[in-house]
Design a protein around this motif. Structure first.
Motif: not given
Length: 88
Positions: A37-56
């Motif tokens: 999901a990418a709407h709003p833009d923060s949704a993509a950021e949250l979805a992808i970062r939740a699946r990474r042990d280190q992210s910025r």
């Protein structure tokens, strides 16, 4: 074959890269999921970062700008009958 709810949940969590959370790149996460999901833009950021042990913050936008992942839009539930004619 017998499958319990906890077994099904564990399988889905692994397939969705949520257990265990790993070290895949932004492009690696998107490639595994196929889409997010990418709407709003923060949704993509949250979805992808939740699946990474280190992210910025900003890594997803940087990956889009660098062409490592694509940002697209698809209307869900569209049928030929739902199209609205555009006048001239």
């Amino acid at each position: 074959m017998s499958l319990s709810w906890s077994g099904a949940l564990a399988w889905r969590m692994r397939r969705q890269l949520l257990d265990p959370v790993g070290g895949a790149s932004v492009a690696g996460v998107v490639g595994r999921l196929g889409a997010t999901a990418a709407h709003p833009d923060s949704a993509a950021e949250l979805a992808i970062r939740a699946r990474r042990d280190q992210s910025r913050p900003g890594e997803v936008a940087h990956a889009v700008a660098a062409g490592r992942i694509l940002e697209t839009y698809a209307f869900r539930g569209a049928t030929p009958e739902s199209r609205v004619p555009m006048g001239r």
